[in-house]
Design an enzyme around this catalytic site. Structure first.
Site, PDB file in Angstrom:
ATOM      1  CG  ASN A   1      90.297  55.103  81.661  1.00  0.00           C
ATOM      2  OD1 ASN A   1      91.488  55.321  81.479  1.00  0.00           O
ATOM      3  ND2 ASN A   1      89.555  55.769  82.516  1.00  0.00           N
TER       4      ASN A   1
ATOM      5  CD  GLU B   1      89.232  48.787  91.691  1.00  0.00           C
ATOM      6  OE1 GLU B   1      89.284  49.912  91.166  1.00  0.00           O
ATOM      7  OE2 GLU B   1      89.475  47.745  91.080  1.00  0.00           O
TER       8      GLU B   1
ATOM      9  CB  SER C   1      76.214  55.049  82.003  1.00  0.00           C
ATOM     10  OG  SER C   1      76.790  55.293  83.261  1.00  0.00           O
ATOM     11  CG  LEU C   2      72.922  58.554  76.395  1.00  0.00           C
ATOM     12  CD1 LEU C   2      71.631  57.783  76.630  1.00  0.00           C
ATOM     13  CD2 LEU C   2      72.612  60.025  76.097  1.00  0.00           C
ATOM     14  CG  HIS C   3      78.491  55.281  77.859  1.00  0.00           C
ATOM     15  ND1 HIS C   3      79.202  56.365  78.306  1.00  0.00           N
ATOM     16  CD2 HIS C   3      78.405  54.442  78.928  1.00  0.00           C
ATOM     17  CE1 HIS C   3      79.530  56.197  79.576  1.00  0.00           C
ATOM     18  NE2 HIS C   3      79.056  55.050  79.981  1.00  0.00           N
TER      19      HIS C   3
ATOM     20  CB  CYS D   1      78.968  48.236  80.051  1.00  0.00           C
ATOM     21  SG  CYS D   1      77.374  48.805  80.689  1.00  0.00           S
TER      22      CYS D   1
ATOM     23  CB  CYS E   1      84.451  57.428  93.183  1.00  0.00           C
ATOM     24  SG  CYS E   1      83.746  56.287  91.985  1.00  0.00           S
TER      25      CYS E   1
ATOM     26  CB  CYS F   1      85.812  51.830  89.749  1.00  0.00           C
ATOM     27  SG  CYS F   1      86.181  52.639  91.288  1.00  0.00           S
TER      28      CYS F   1
ATOM     29  CB  SER G   1      76.705  56.779  88.037  1.00  0.00           C
ATOM     30  OG  SER G   1      76.918  56.570  86.664  1.00  0.00           O
TER      31      SER G   1
ATOM     32  CB  CYS H   1      78.848  45.066  87.527  1.00  0.00           C
ATOM     33  SG  CYS H   1      77.481  45.995  86.804  1.00  0.00           S
TER      34      CYS H   1
ATOM     35  N   GLY I   1      79.866  48.153  90.176  1.00  0.00           N
ATOM     36  CA  GLY I   1      78.485  47.751  90.433  1.00  0.00           C
ATOM     37  C   GLY I   1      77.451  48.700  89.865  1.00  0.00           C
TER      38      GLY I   1
ATOM     39  CB  CYS J   1      82.484  48.432  82.273  1.00  0.00           C
ATOM     40  SG  CYS J   1      82.587  48.675  84.046  1.00  0.00           S
TER      41      CYS J   1
HETATM   42  N1  SAH Z   1      76.830  50.967  86.912  1.00  0.00           N
HETATM   43  C1  SAH Z   1      76.768  52.397  87.013  1.00  0.00           C
HETATM   44  C2  SAH Z   1      77.891  53.012  87.827  1.00  0.00           C
HETATM   45  C3  SAH Z   1      79.287  52.460  87.703  1.00  0.00           C
HETATM   46  S1  SAH Z   1      80.268  52.852  86.308  1.00  0.00           S
HETATM   47  C4  SAH Z   1      76.715  53.002  85.637  1.00  0.00           C
HETATM   48  O1  SAH Z   1      76.731  52.279  84.665  1.00  0.00           O
HETATM   49  O2  SAH Z   1      76.581  54.215  85.546  1.00  0.00           O
HETATM   50  C5  SAH Z   1      80.702  54.531  86.409  1.00  0.00           C
HETATM   51  C6  SAH Z   1      80.874  55.174  85.046  1.00  0.00           C
HETATM   52  O3  SAH Z   1      82.093  54.753  84.406  1.00  0.00           O
HETATM   53  C7  SAH Z   1      79.765  54.797  84.071  1.00  0.00           C
HETATM   54  O4  SAH Z   1      79.354  55.938  83.363  1.00  0.00           O
HETATM   55  C8  SAH Z   1      80.453  53.802  83.171  1.00  0.00           C
HETATM   56  O5  SAH Z   1      79.782  53.653  81.964  1.00  0.00           O
HETATM   57  C9  SAH Z   1      81.820  54.403  83.062  1.00  0.00           C
HETATM   58  N2  SAH Z   1      82.870  53.526  82.558  1.00  0.00           N
HETATM   59  C10 SAH Z   1      83.025  52.205  82.775  1.00  0.00           C
HETATM   60  N3  SAH Z   1      84.111  51.741  82.143  1.00  0.00           N
HETATM   61  C11 SAH Z   1      84.674  52.795  81.513  1.00  0.00           C
HETATM   62  C12 SAH Z   1      85.821  52.951  80.688  1.00  0.00           C
HETATM   63  N4  SAH Z   1      86.602  51.917  80.384  1.00  0.00           N
HETATM   64  N5  SAH Z   1      86.085  54.198  80.223  1.00  0.00           N
HETATM   65  C13 SAH Z   1      85.289  55.243  80.547  1.00  0.00           C
HETATM   66  N6  SAH Z   1      84.209  55.151  81.308  1.00  0.00           N
HETATM   67  C14 SAH Z   1      83.882  53.944  81.784  1.00  0.00           C
END
Ligand code: SAH
Length: 343
Positions: free
Chosen positions: A289, A91, A213-215, A115, A104, A332, A190, A111, A158, A118
């Site tokens: 999301n 995508e 991606s800290l979260h 996470c 993007c 994505c 990212s 992947c 990925g 994701c």
């Molecule tokens: N693998 C890389 C890049 C791809 S994900 C990474 O982890 O950064 C792109 C971004 O979308 C990342 O910050 C990821 O954590 C976030 N992401 C993935 N699923 C998500 C979701 N359901 N809601 C919000 N952000 C999400």
């Protein structure tokens, strides 16, 4: 093995041409033709027929065909599902911002980072993409829309740093003046935080914006949603970020998906503020999301407001990400997942 022409620099193409008994300048000719949109060797009519035939035997041009295309009625965001030569799908999302068109793109099919929130990682990693397959996501969208892309974010499916060599080559190709000629400062990479690879990237001399991606504001919460947190602590990750900034002078962008009841309390915001104090950075807050498999809920509006304001009291710039393409599942991983289910 046949050479993937679109993953090659002009000099490499020249070497190939010479090895097939042709003059060096043919390499540049092929490079230019590819970026002008030629996708079949038969289209290279300025090359001698016999040479084209031997190219057919020794090389190929990969493809990415548009399998599905969704256009947002709200903001014109376009989402593509591309089918690659081996039937795998990836995508990409084309977004219109005031500062230019942003694409993007995906760096892997699936992947393996795992996470919890994701959609891209649910079925694991299928394979990494070649540089050409990353380029094609941009080239085919530009061709389809008749518009140029000026910014790129490696934020699709990925983990870019898990496909390190191909991503580095892609960055150099996309930046090449004879190719797309997109400035490295217009590219964001990212990562979920592969610390050793962040250090390698800092030494490449490719000043892309690093997005982390800290979260989570601490290791305990981070380990609940991100397996990579078991390998490296937040401290190790932030130290690598500081080294990246020292070497590249680039501001780090931190992604923080707000998940109700998981990481969105006022105390979490204070913790995040303390953590990032003094860093050259920006925080992107993204209401999570929700994906089908997991019961993660987006934070309440008020919680998002309080969180943002609390982080800002630490003199850290924080913004809530505007959601483009919310009507087309623009995050994505989701389109590919639904396409796989539909078969
Ligand atoms: N693998 C890389 C890049 C791809 S994900 C990474 O982890 O950064 C792109 C971004 O979308 C990342 O910050 C990821 O954590 C976030 N992401 C993935 N699923 C998500 C979701 N359901 N809601 C919000 N952000 C999400």
């Amino acid at each position: 093995m046949r050479s993937d022409l679109l993953s090659m620099f002009p000099e490499e193409l020249s070497e190939l041409c010479v090895s097939l008994g042709q003059p060096k300048y043919r390499g540049k000719q092929i490079f230019e033709g590819l970026y002008k949109g030629k996708r079949e060797l038969s289209e290279f009519t300025s090359l001698p027929k016999a040479f084209r035939d031997s190219l057919e035997e020794n090389a190929f041009i990969p493809t990415a065909d548009i399998k599905r295309k969704l256009v947002s009625k709200i903001d014109g965001t376009v989402k593509y599902l591309y089918e690659l030569h081996d039937g795998n799908t990836v995508e990409s999302v084309f977004m219109r911002y005031h500062h230019g068109n942003t694409m993007c793109i995906s760096t892997q099919v699936g992947c393996r980072m795992g996470c919890a929130f994701c959609a891209s990682t649910k079925a694991g990693l299928v394979r990494s993409l070649m540089p050409s397959e990353m380029l094609l996501q941009i080239l085919e969208a530009e061709r389809d829309l008749g518009e140029r892309v000026s910014n790129i974010v490696l934020m699709g499916m990925g983990e870019p740093l898990d496909n390190y060599d191909n991503v580095i080559k892609f960055l150099k190709l996309v930046n090449h003046e004879g190719g797309l000629n997109i400035g490295l400062r217009h590219i964001s990479l990212s990562t979920c935080g592969l610390v050793d690879k962040i250090d390698r990237l800092a030494d490449e001399g490719l000043p892309v914006t690093l997005s982390i991606s800290l979260h989570a504001p601490n290791d305990e919460i981070r380990r609940q949603t991100m397996p990579i947190a078991n390998k490296w602590s937040i401290k190790q990750l932030l130290d690598a970020c500081r080294r990246y900034t020292d070497k590249t002078s680039r501001r780090i962008s931190f992604e923080y998906a707000l998940i109700a009841g998981v990481n969105d309390s006022r105390e979490n915001a204070h913790e995040l503020g303390r953590l990032l104090t003094g860093m050259l950075c920006h925080v992107n807050l993204i209401p999570v999301n929700p994906i089908k498999e997991k019961n993660f809920q987006r934070s309440e509006k008020n919680a998002i407001k309080v969180f943002t304001e609390t982080v800002e009291t630490y003199k850290i710039s924080a913004t809530v990400r505007r959601r483009l393409g919310s009507d087309i599942n623009a995050s994505c991983g989701q389109l590919r997942a639904s396409d796989l289910e539909e078969g």
